[in-house]
Enzyme design. Sequence first.
Site, PDB file in Angstrom:
ATOM      1  N   LYS A  21       4.455   4.011   8.678  1.00 36.53           N
ATOM      2  CA  LYS A  21       4.170   4.417   7.290  1.00 36.53           C
ATOM      3  C   LYS A  21       2.731   4.894   7.259  1.00 36.53           C
ATOM      4  CE  LYS A  21       7.036   0.948   4.933  1.00 36.53           C
ATOM      5  NZ  LYS A  21       6.994  -0.414   4.363  1.00 36.53           N
TER       6      LYS A  21
ATOM      7  N   GLY B 238       9.124   3.975   4.108  1.00 36.11           N
ATOM      8  CA  GLY B 238       8.851   4.495   2.776  1.00 36.11           C
ATOM      9  C   GLY B 238       8.175   3.452   1.914  1.00 36.11           C
TER      10      GLY B 238
ATOM     11  N   ASN C 192      10.771  -8.397   5.255  1.00 36.14           N
ATOM     12  CA  ASN C 192       9.439  -8.417   4.640  1.00 36.14           C
ATOM     13  C   ASN C 192       8.760  -9.782   4.806  1.00 36.14           C
ATOM     14  OD1 ASN C 192      10.835  -6.155   2.490  1.00 36.14           O
ATOM     15  ND2 ASN C 192       8.817  -5.693   3.336  1.00 36.14           N
TER      16      ASN C 192
HETATM   17  O1  SMG Z   1      10.607   4.337  -0.080  1.00 34.24           O
HETATM   18  O2  SMG Z   1      12.682   4.102   0.478  1.00 34.24           O
HETATM   19  C1  SMG Z   1      11.568   3.640   0.200  1.00 34.24           C
HETATM   20  C2  SMG Z   1      11.396   2.137   0.207  1.00 34.24           C
HETATM   21  C3  SMG Z   1      11.654   1.588   1.553  1.00 34.24           C
HETATM   22  O3  SMG Z   1      12.176  -0.712   1.729  1.00 34.24           O
HETATM   23  C4  SMG Z   1      11.303   0.113   1.661  1.00 34.24           C
HETATM   24  N1  SMG Z   1      10.005  -0.195   1.716  1.00 34.24           N
HETATM   25  O4  SMG Z   1       9.128  -3.035   3.640  1.00 34.24           O
HETATM   26  O5  SMG Z   1       9.937  -1.188   4.236  1.00 34.24           O
HETATM   27  C5  SMG Z   1       9.535  -1.931   3.346  1.00 34.24           C
HETATM   28  C6  SMG Z   1       9.539  -1.547   1.890  1.00 34.24           C
HETATM   29  C7  SMG Z   1       8.193  -1.665   1.292  1.00 34.24           C
HETATM   30  C8  SMG Z   1       8.158  -1.476  -0.176  1.00 34.24           C
HETATM   31  S1  SMG Z   1       8.873  -2.789  -0.993  1.00 34.24           S
HETATM   32  C9  SMG Z   1       8.360  -2.727  -2.620  1.00 34.24           C
HETATM   33 MG    MG Z   2       9.730  -2.933   5.701  1.00 35.65          MG
END
Ligand code: SMG
Ligand code: MG
Length: 377
Positions: free
Chosen positions: A271, A299, A199
């Site tokens: 996404k 997600g 991230n």
């Molecule tokens: O929905 O399984 C899920 C979350 C997957 O890690 C996830 N999402 O950067 O991919 C990403 C993060 C974004 C949300 S973090 C609050």
């Molecule tokens: Mg990610």
Amino acid sequence: MPIARPAASVSLEGFELRVLRIPLVAPFTTSFGTEEVREAIVVRALTTDGEGWGEIVTAAAPLYSSEYTQGAWDVARRFLVPALLAQGTVAPEEVSGVLAPFVGHRMAKAGIELAVLDAGLRAEGRVLGEYLGAVHDRVPSGVSVGIQRDPAALVDVVGGYLDEGYVRIKIKIKPGRDIAETAALREAFGGIPLQVDANSAYTLADIDTLAELDRFDLLLIEQPLQEDDIVDHATLARALRTPVCLDESIVSRKAAADALALAAASVVNIKAGRVGGYLEAVAIHDLCRDAAIPVWCGGMLETGIGRAANAALAALPGFTLPGDVSASSRFYARDIVTEPAVLEDGHVRVPTGHGIGVQIDEIALEDFTVARETVRR
Ligand code: SMG
Ligand code: MG
């Protein structure tokens, strides 16, 4: 393949917007913070032929991206919804064009587009998966695991998900919480399908640390650098053996094309919320497929609404890696749909009901609602 057969136009009467706050089963920690409650916006399109549901995947604070709940709420009620209501009748494929004059706000647009699309498909008795071009009736389920207290705690938590049957593990990393964590998982679980997500927590100055991850044979490293660091991601990708995957950077089909042209990514996380809708997501899938770039479905801790639509998207042929398409119980003890997604043999079913294919649990919806507004024509 582009959408084979357009959906029915809908005659819009209004939109109901709700802010929901749903407790998570456990805190979820990433490089940018910890969430204990999921704040999301649910969109109900009201049409002369019935309703449709969508979800705006913003979080309470602009930490993953610049969008956040109150900003999405404001732009939706003040600009996006009125622009659509002014059209009266609209086809789901026309929504993004009507909303295009408003810059950015892709998550807000995506949630509204999904509500219109769901309404159109339900009115026609059509299924979202078939409409989008799904070729599977179930999709392999990966799980995204937050940063834990220490590597031993991470091993415990991951062991639990492997016991449940998840077929791929993704762990969140940040500087100082990366090599030891990954090493502990390799030691405990051998060659499981494993990937890491930063991230945006690193810079090119961290290139030596990131190169240390090469020895773990990861499926990929997701978004190590900032959203707009496309050239730096290309530099990093040349230096690593681990495939670089982009998430935050891929905000549109144009951004995807640019990233591929610069060789900034060899894998793409798609996404729908981040790119402005499921139709844009399909376009990115198509472009990556043509370029032989594998994609997987990301997600945003979706409720049962977004979770159902993500399973449909993840069933398209180019989604060759397991996505963050986990069971509802990964995040929620109680969901807002009557049949929350469950894990069966490491997979999640693609819904076969009309539209997004799930029914709303109106009592749960009501219980989690903290704000609401209906905008009518
Ligand atoms: O929905 O399984 C899920 C979350 C997957 O890690 C996830 N999402 O950067 O991919 C990403 C993060 C974004 C949300 S973090 C609050
Ligand atoms: Mg990610």
